[in-house]
Design a protein around this motif. Sequence first.
Motif, PDB file in Angstrom:
ATOM      1  N   GLN A  52      12.621   5.539 -11.664  1.00  0.00           N
ATOM      2  CA  GLN A  52      12.965   4.302 -10.985  1.00  0.00           C
ATOM      3  C   GLN A  52      12.021   4.032  -9.813  1.00  0.00           C
ATOM      4  OE1 GLN A  52      15.360   1.854 -11.832  1.00  0.00           O
ATOM      5  NE2 GLN A  52      13.985   0.848 -10.369  1.00  0.00           N
ATOM      6  N   LEU A  53      11.682   5.085  -9.079  1.00  0.00           N
ATOM      7  CA  LEU A  53      10.750   4.927  -7.964  1.00  0.00           C
ATOM      8  C   LEU A  53       9.387   4.445  -8.448  1.00  0.00           C
ATOM      9  CD1 LEU A  53      11.617   8.186  -5.984  1.00  0.00           C
ATOM     10  CD2 LEU A  53      12.061   5.837  -5.212  1.00  0.00           C
ATOM     11  N   LEU A  54       8.923   4.985  -9.574  1.00  0.00           N
ATOM     12  CA  LEU A  54       7.627   4.569 -10.107  1.00  0.00           C
ATOM     13  C   LEU A  54       7.664   3.107 -10.546  1.00  0.00           C
ATOM     14  CD1 LEU A  54       4.739   5.126 -10.914  1.00  0.00           C
ATOM     15  CD2 LEU A  54       5.576   6.108 -13.064  1.00  0.00           C
ATOM     16  N   THR A  55       8.756   2.701 -11.178  1.00  0.00           N
ATOM     17  CA  THR A  55       8.900   1.298 -11.574  1.00  0.00           C
ATOM     18  C   THR A  55       8.835   0.382 -10.353  1.00  0.00           C
ATOM     19  OG1 THR A  55      10.242   1.943 -13.483  1.00  0.00           O
ATOM     20  CG2 THR A  55      10.370  -0.344 -12.783  1.00  0.00           C
ATOM     21  N   ASP A  56       9.512   0.784  -9.283  1.00  0.00           N
ATOM     22  CA  ASP A  56       9.468   0.007  -8.041  1.00  0.00           C
ATOM     23  C   ASP A  56       8.054  -0.037  -7.466  1.00  0.00           C
ATOM     24  OD1 ASP A  56      12.185  -0.323  -8.323  1.00  0.00           O
ATOM     25  OD2 ASP A  56      12.719   1.222  -6.861  1.00  0.00           O
ATOM     26  N   THR A 207      -5.939   2.613   0.301  1.00  0.00           N
ATOM     27  CA  THR A 207      -5.835   3.501  -0.855  1.00  0.00           C
ATOM     28  C   THR A 207      -4.976   4.703  -0.497  1.00  0.00           C
ATOM     29  OG1 THR A 207      -7.998   2.850  -1.725  1.00  0.00           O
ATOM     30  CG2 THR A 207      -7.094   4.948  -2.498  1.00  0.00           C
ATOM     31  N   LEU A 208      -3.967   4.957  -1.317  1.00  0.00           N
ATOM     32  CA  LEU A 208      -3.080   6.108  -1.168  1.00  0.00           C
ATOM     33  C   LEU A 208      -3.298   7.026  -2.365  1.00  0.00           C
ATOM     34  CD1 LEU A 208       0.192   4.121  -0.345  1.00  0.00           C
ATOM     35  CD2 LEU A 208      -1.576   4.898   1.266  1.00  0.00           C
ATOM     36  N   PHE A 262       4.717   6.987  -1.269  1.00  0.00           N
ATOM     37  CA  PHE A 262       3.879   5.879  -1.728  1.00  0.00           C
ATOM     38  C   PHE A 262       4.552   4.537  -1.456  1.00  0.00           C
ATOM     39  CE2 PHE A 262       1.587   8.439  -5.308  1.00  0.00           C
ATOM     40  CZ  PHE A 262       0.582   8.803  -4.433  1.00  0.00           C
ATOM     41  N   LEU A 263       5.834   4.440  -1.816  1.00  0.00           N
ATOM     42  CA  LEU A 263       6.552   3.184  -1.617  1.00  0.00           C
ATOM     43  C   LEU A 263       6.642   2.812  -0.140  1.00  0.00           C
ATOM     44  CD1 LEU A 263       9.477   3.392  -4.200  1.00  0.00           C
ATOM     45  CD2 LEU A 263       7.913   1.465  -3.923  1.00  0.00           C
ATOM     46  N   ARG A 264       6.945   3.785   0.684  1.00  0.00           N
ATOM     47  CA  ARG A 264       7.083   3.522   2.123  1.00  0.00           C
ATOM     48  C   ARG A 264       5.758   3.033   2.707  1.00  0.00           C
ATOM     49  NH1 ARG A 264       8.814   8.204   3.372  1.00  0.00           N
ATOM     50  NH2 ARG A 264      11.007   7.685   3.097  1.00  0.00           N
ATOM     51  N   PRO A 268       5.044  -3.714   3.337  1.00  0.00           N
ATOM     52  CA  PRO A 268       4.724  -4.237   4.666  1.00  0.00           C
ATOM     53  C   PRO A 268       5.708  -3.727   5.709  1.00  0.00           C
ATOM     54  CG  PRO A 268       4.683  -5.978   3.015  1.00  0.00           C
ATOM     55  CD  PRO A 268       5.260  -4.761   2.352  1.00  0.00           C
ATOM     56  N   GLN A 269       5.188  -3.369   6.845  1.00  0.00           N
ATOM     57  CA  GLN A 269       6.034  -2.898   7.937  1.00  0.00           C
ATOM     58  C   GLN A 269       6.462  -4.072   8.793  1.00  0.00           C
ATOM     59  OE1 GLN A 269       6.812   0.508   8.002  1.00  0.00           O
ATOM     60  NE2 GLN A 269       5.722   0.348   6.039  1.00  0.00           N
ATOM     61  N   GLY A 270       7.692  -3.990   9.271  1.00  0.00           N
ATOM     62  CA  GLY A 270       8.118  -5.079  10.134  1.00  0.00           C
ATOM     63  C   GLY A 270       9.612  -5.180  10.210  1.00  0.00           C
TER      64      GLY A 270
END
Length: 270
Positions: A52-56, A207-208, A262-264, A268-270
């Motif tokens: 699920q995380l990869l799909t996101d 790039t991550l 990766f997701l975090r 975008p931060q905010g």
Amino acid sequence: MPVLVASDLDRTLIYSAAALALTMPDARAPRLLCVEVHESRPLSFMTETSAQLLTDLIDTAVFVPTTTRTRKQYLRINLPGPAPTYAICANGGHLLVDGVSDGDWHATVTARLAAECAPLAEVRHHLTTTADPAWVRKHRVAEDLFAYLVVERELLPEEWVKELGAWAEPRGWTVSLQGRKIYAVPKPLTKSAAVREVARRTGADLTLAAGDSLLDADLLLAADRGWRPGHGELADAGWTAPRITTLPERGVLAGERILREFLRASRPQG
């Protein structure tokens, strides 16, 4: 600008049955999803949470599987979510675009190897004549780019691997021991070079990356941020560098943690 996420697969995001032992006792193992079948046998897995995380993640960033596997071996994998537009195989020797190798990229790579490294035939001959059949199960050549051995790990003399590395170094090759496989790979054949090309094509400004082996070190160093799990060749060596996060998790739980990171970092931060 898009975020590019380049991740190793085996023992980073997906795990063989043997690699599952890195995680925890069977009784506490998480629910798993099979992502690779070969010859009617399930070969590789990730947790359902990782799926699920990869799909996101694929919805959020440009996800680029980045593997030492050959094209044929990579295409056996059925990751959750839409198929990635780009994938890097053979440690950077092939850049797949919608599942097809980019001919110009491959020609550029092979020309560089011919100019800078001892030929593959010389390395194959050395492996054949020095590796003991008592602990070698298979000799393999991958995509006419590099060679590897499948070995009985418990019988493998540690000093032989060190001697092979010392022999390969002045010839422009590097040696990596990953599970039951010993890789001999030309130094210019790198995941990072192919990732930089994908970044150029996509216009990515961040790039991550993640990986667990010596062959992932250049990828991690080239990324803006990188993560390595608590297992694998790099962890065993205590390897780290600026902008690299060393994770305590091992096995499939490390895969979950990497995808969360990766997701975090992609959002975008905010």
